[in-house]
Motif scaffolding. Structure first.
Motif, PDB file in Angstrom:
ATOM      1  N   ASP A   1      -4.923  -3.475  -5.331  1.00 40.14           N
ATOM      2  CA  ASP A   1      -5.369  -2.091  -5.165  1.00 40.14           C
ATOM      3  C   ASP A   1      -4.158  -1.226  -4.839  1.00 40.14           C
ATOM      4  OD1 ASP A   1      -6.655   0.273  -4.704  1.00 40.14           O
ATOM      5  OD2 ASP A   1      -7.869  -0.459  -3.032  1.00 40.14           O
ATOM      6  N   PRO A   2      -3.714  -0.358  -5.761  1.00 41.56           N
ATOM      7  CA  PRO A   2      -2.517   0.455  -5.510  1.00 41.56           C
ATOM      8  C   PRO A   2      -2.698   1.447  -4.360  1.00 41.56           C
ATOM      9  CG  PRO A   2      -3.542   1.102  -7.577  1.00 41.56           C
ATOM     10  CD  PRO A   2      -4.277  -0.108  -7.081  1.00 41.56           C
ATOM     11  N   ARG A   3      -3.941   1.718  -3.961  1.00 41.92           N
ATOM     12  CA  ARG A   3      -4.159   2.608  -2.813  1.00 41.92           C
ATOM     13  C   ARG A   3      -3.787   1.923  -1.505  1.00 41.92           C
ATOM     14  NH1 ARG A   3     -10.163   3.654  -3.013  1.00 41.92           N
ATOM     15  NH2 ARG A   3     -10.041   1.477  -3.637  1.00 41.92           N
ATOM     16  N   VAL A   4      -3.852   0.594  -1.477  1.00 39.18           N
ATOM     17  CA  VAL A   4      -3.608  -0.159  -0.249  1.00 39.18           C
ATOM     18  C   VAL A   4      -2.300  -0.945  -0.312  1.00 39.18           C
ATOM     19  CG1 VAL A   4      -4.546  -1.936   1.266  1.00 39.18           C
ATOM     20  CG2 VAL A   4      -6.084  -0.372   0.095  1.00 39.18           C
ATOM     21  N   ASP A   5      -2.012  -1.541  -1.464  1.00 45.20           N
ATOM     22  CA  ASP A   5      -0.831  -2.384  -1.624  1.00 45.20           C
ATOM     23  C   ASP A   5       0.309  -1.603  -2.256  1.00 45.20           C
ATOM     24  OD1 ASP A   5      -2.177  -4.685  -0.664  1.00 45.20           O
ATOM     25  OD2 ASP A   5      -3.129  -4.913  -2.624  1.00 45.20           O
ATOM     26  N   ALA A   6       1.507  -1.745  -1.678  1.00 41.30           N
ATOM     27  CA  ALA A   6       2.690  -1.053  -2.192  1.00 41.30           C
ATOM     28  C   ALA A   6       3.281  -1.877  -3.333  1.00 41.30           C
ATOM     29  CB  ALA A   6       3.712  -0.872  -1.084  1.00 41.30           C
TER      30      ALA A   6
ATOM     31  N   ARG B   1       4.596  -1.558  -7.656  1.00 40.13           N
ATOM     32  CA  ARG B   1       4.832  -0.883  -8.928  1.00 40.13           C
ATOM     33  C   ARG B   1       5.285  -1.951  -9.916  1.00 40.13           C
ATOM     34  NH1 ARG B   1       9.056   3.641  -6.948  1.00 40.13           N
ATOM     35  NH2 ARG B   1      10.398   2.063  -7.835  1.00 40.13           N
TER      36      ARG B   1
END
Length: 62
Positions: free
Chosen positions: A35-40, A42
């Motif tokens: 989940d890109p909202r929670v996990d950093a 790219r």
């Protein structure tokens, strides 16, 4: 001619210093959903805490 001692220093410096053992990772099965909202994460950079779940060319500590 005297021995400069360089060869003896080179042989001792090639030994690895005692330190903490590295944890090894292996890729197993399918990727886990991130989940890109929670996990950093790219495509080129990820949080080092995600190294066991995400492959990235570079990792960084927050």
């Amino acid at each position: 001619m005297q021995n400069s001692g360089i060869s003896s220093l080179a042989s001792t410096s090639s030994q690895s210093p005692a330190g903490p053992a590295r944890k090894r990772f292996s890729l197993k099965g399918r990727s886990v959903p991130i989940d890109p909202r929670v996990d950093a994460v790219r495509r080129d950079l990820a949080d080092v805490r995600l190294a066991d779940r995400v492959f990235a060319p570079h990792y960084a500590a927050p």
